[in-house]
Design a protein around this motif. Structure first.
Motif, PDB file in Angstrom:
ATOM      1  N   PHE A   1      -1.774  -6.975  13.033  1.00  0.00           N
ATOM      2  CA  PHE A   1      -2.317  -6.607  11.712  1.00  0.00           C
ATOM      3  C   PHE A   1      -1.334  -6.965  10.607  1.00  0.00           C
ATOM      4  O   PHE A   1      -1.706  -7.406   9.534  1.00  0.00           O
ATOM      5  N   LYS A   2      -0.053  -6.785  10.899  1.00  0.00           N
ATOM      6  CA  LYS A   2       0.955  -7.102   9.888  1.00  0.00           C
ATOM      7  C   LYS A   2       1.044  -8.617   9.687  1.00  0.00           C
ATOM      8  O   LYS A   2       1.325  -9.093   8.579  1.00  0.00           O
TER       9      LYS A   2
ATOM     10  N   VAL B   1      -3.553  -0.831   4.932  1.00  0.00           N
ATOM     11  CA  VAL B   1      -4.696  -1.314   5.728  1.00  0.00           C
ATOM     12  C   VAL B   1      -4.256  -1.474   7.185  1.00  0.00           C
ATOM     13  O   VAL B   1      -4.936  -1.018   8.112  1.00  0.00           O
ATOM     14  N   ALA B   2      -3.098  -2.105   7.397  1.00  0.00           N
ATOM     15  CA  ALA B   2      -2.599  -2.313   8.763  1.00  0.00           C
ATOM     16  C   ALA B   2      -2.348  -0.966   9.448  1.00  0.00           C
ATOM     17  O   ALA B   2      -2.671  -0.797  10.633  1.00  0.00           O
ATOM     18  N   ASP B   3      -1.812  -0.005   8.709  1.00  0.00           N
ATOM     19  CA  ASP B   3      -1.567   1.327   9.293  1.00  0.00           C
ATOM     20  C   ASP B   3      -2.872   2.005   9.689  1.00  0.00           C
ATOM     21  O   ASP B   3      -2.963   2.609  10.760  1.00  0.00           O
ATOM     22  N   VAL B   4      -3.879   1.912   8.812  1.00  0.00           N
ATOM     23  CA  VAL B   4      -5.165   2.541   9.114  1.00  0.00           C
ATOM     24  C   VAL B   4      -5.783   1.887  10.358  1.00  0.00           C
ATOM     25  O   VAL B   4      -6.296   2.575  11.243  1.00  0.00           O
TER      26      VAL B   4
ATOM     27  N   ALA C   1       2.282  -4.504  -5.138  1.00  0.00           N
ATOM     28  CA  ALA C   1       1.094  -3.660  -4.969  1.00  0.00           C
ATOM     29  C   ALA C   1       0.265  -4.140  -3.772  1.00  0.00           C
ATOM     30  O   ALA C   1      -0.178  -3.323  -2.940  1.00  0.00           O
ATOM     31  N   TRP C   2       0.060  -5.440  -3.666  1.00  0.00           N
ATOM     32  CA  TRP C   2      -0.742  -5.956  -2.544  1.00  0.00           C
ATOM     33  C   TRP C   2      -0.023  -5.761  -1.213  1.00  0.00           C
ATOM     34  O   TRP C   2      -0.648  -5.497  -0.187  1.00  0.00           O
ATOM     35  N   ASP C   3       1.305  -5.896  -1.233  1.00  0.00           N
ATOM     36  CA  ASP C   3       2.056  -5.682   0.009  1.00  0.00           C
ATOM     37  C   ASP C   3       1.887  -4.236   0.470  1.00  0.00           C
ATOM     38  O   ASP C   3       1.603  -3.976   1.651  1.00  0.00           O
ATOM     39  N   LYS C   4       2.013  -3.289  -0.473  1.00  0.00           N
ATOM     40  CA  LYS C   4       1.847  -1.873  -0.107  1.00  0.00           C
ATOM     41  C   LYS C   4       0.423  -1.597   0.390  1.00  0.00           C
ATOM     42  O   LYS C   4       0.223  -0.911   1.401  1.00  0.00           O
ATOM     43  N   PHE C   5      -0.551  -2.156  -0.325  1.00  0.00           N
ATOM     44  CA  PHE C   5      -1.961  -1.941   0.049  1.00  0.00           C
ATOM     45  C   PHE C   5      -2.249  -2.520   1.447  1.00  0.00           C
ATOM     46  O   PHE C   5      -2.847  -1.851   2.300  1.00  0.00           O
TER      47      PHE C   5
ATOM     48  N   ASN D   1     -12.412   0.789  -2.675  1.00  0.00           N
ATOM     49  CA  ASN D   1     -12.394   2.236  -2.332  1.00  0.00           C
ATOM     50  C   ASN D   1     -10.945   2.645  -2.079  1.00  0.00           C
ATOM     51  O   ASN D   1     -10.626   3.270  -1.063  1.00  0.00           O
ATOM     52  N   ILE D   2     -10.091   2.277  -3.013  1.00  0.00           N
ATOM     53  CA  ILE D   2      -8.648   2.365  -2.744  1.00  0.00           C
ATOM     54  C   ILE D   2      -8.154   3.807  -2.564  1.00  0.00           C
ATOM     55  O   ILE D   2      -7.102   4.035  -1.974  1.00  0.00           O
ATOM     56  N   ASN D   3      -8.950   4.777  -3.029  1.00  0.00           N
ATOM     57  CA  ASN D   3      -8.548   6.174  -2.809  1.00  0.00           C
ATOM     58  C   ASN D   3      -9.039   6.702  -1.465  1.00  0.00           C
ATOM     59  O   ASN D   3      -8.783   7.852  -1.118  1.00  0.00           O
ATOM     60  N   ASN D   4      -9.756   5.870  -0.732  1.00  0.00           N
ATOM     61  CA  ASN D   4     -10.230   6.280   0.595  1.00  0.00           C
ATOM     62  C   ASN D   4     -10.235   5.069   1.544  1.00  0.00           C
ATOM     63  O   ASN D   4     -11.254   4.685   2.104  1.00  0.00           O
ATOM     64  N   ILE D   5      -9.053   4.477   1.701  1.00  0.00           N
ATOM     65  CA  ILE D   5      -8.915   3.290   2.554  1.00  0.00           C
ATOM     66  C   ILE D   5      -9.277   3.655   3.999  1.00  0.00           C
ATOM     67  O   ILE D   5      -9.978   2.912   4.694  1.00  0.00           O
TER      68      ILE D   5
END
Ligand code: HNI
Length: 143
Positions: free
Chosen positions: A100-101, A134-137, A126-130, A74-78
């Motif tokens: 989380f980081k 996730v950690a930010d959310v 890409a995975w690092d950004k993703f 659901n990458i457009n709605n993490i």
């Protein structure tokens, strides 16, 4: 930096290659967190066995990676896909967000081992950004 269309494509492509091994990847990443950043063990002192490969580590690793998989698909709605977990970690579990980081980094290592040559520099980015997203959310509710 937000995920680009190319980032999203590379995440979908690489995840499809290793999703069958997701439980093992989750268990490996969680075991790494507990080993490398052993201060994180304090959050799991109610688990009977925190050694790599234990039933507790496998079980919890699978839960973590299922949440990551849900966010990746659901990458457009993490934010929406992690909403309940974000509240759980902030209000109930009270996990310090720095952690989380640390877990995100361990997931990157486990993914790179599983993907081998498919863990290209582009996939790494890409995975690092993703995982940063996730950690930010997961940290959002602390503000
Ligand atoms: Ni986290 C429970 C996902 C980071 C400490 N965590 C969960 C559950 C999921 C989950 C899923 C199970 C929820 C449920 O049972 O309803 N955790 C995630 C994800 C990340 C993350 C996706 C980051 C990428 N959690 C962390 C970190 C810590 C952490 C970094 C602490 C170092 N999590 C916990 C604890 C629990 C937990 C503690 C409860 C465990 C239990 O079963 O008692």
């Amino acid at each position: 930096m937000p995920l680009s269309g190319a980032d999203k494509e590379v995440i979908a492509a690489t995840w499809s290659k290793v999703s069958g091994k997701s439980a093992a990847i989750g268990a490996d990443a969680f075991a790494r967190l507990l080993t490398v950043y052993s201060q994180t063990k304090t959050y799991f002192s109610h688990f009977a066995d925190l050694s790599p490969g234990s039933a507790n580590v496998k079980g919890h690793g699978a839960k973590i990676i299922d949440a990551i998989a849900k966010a990746a698909t659901n990458i457009n709605n993490i934010e929406g896909s992690l909403k309940v977990l974000s509240e759980l970690h902030a209000y109930n579990l009270r996990v310090d967000p720095v952690n989380f980081k640390l877990l995100a980094h361990c997931i990157l290592v486990s993914l790179s081992i599983s993907l081998g040559a498919d863990f290209t520099p582009e996939a790494h980015l890409a995975w690092d950004k993703f995982l940063c997203e996730v950690a930010d959310v997961l940290s959002e509710k602390y503000r």
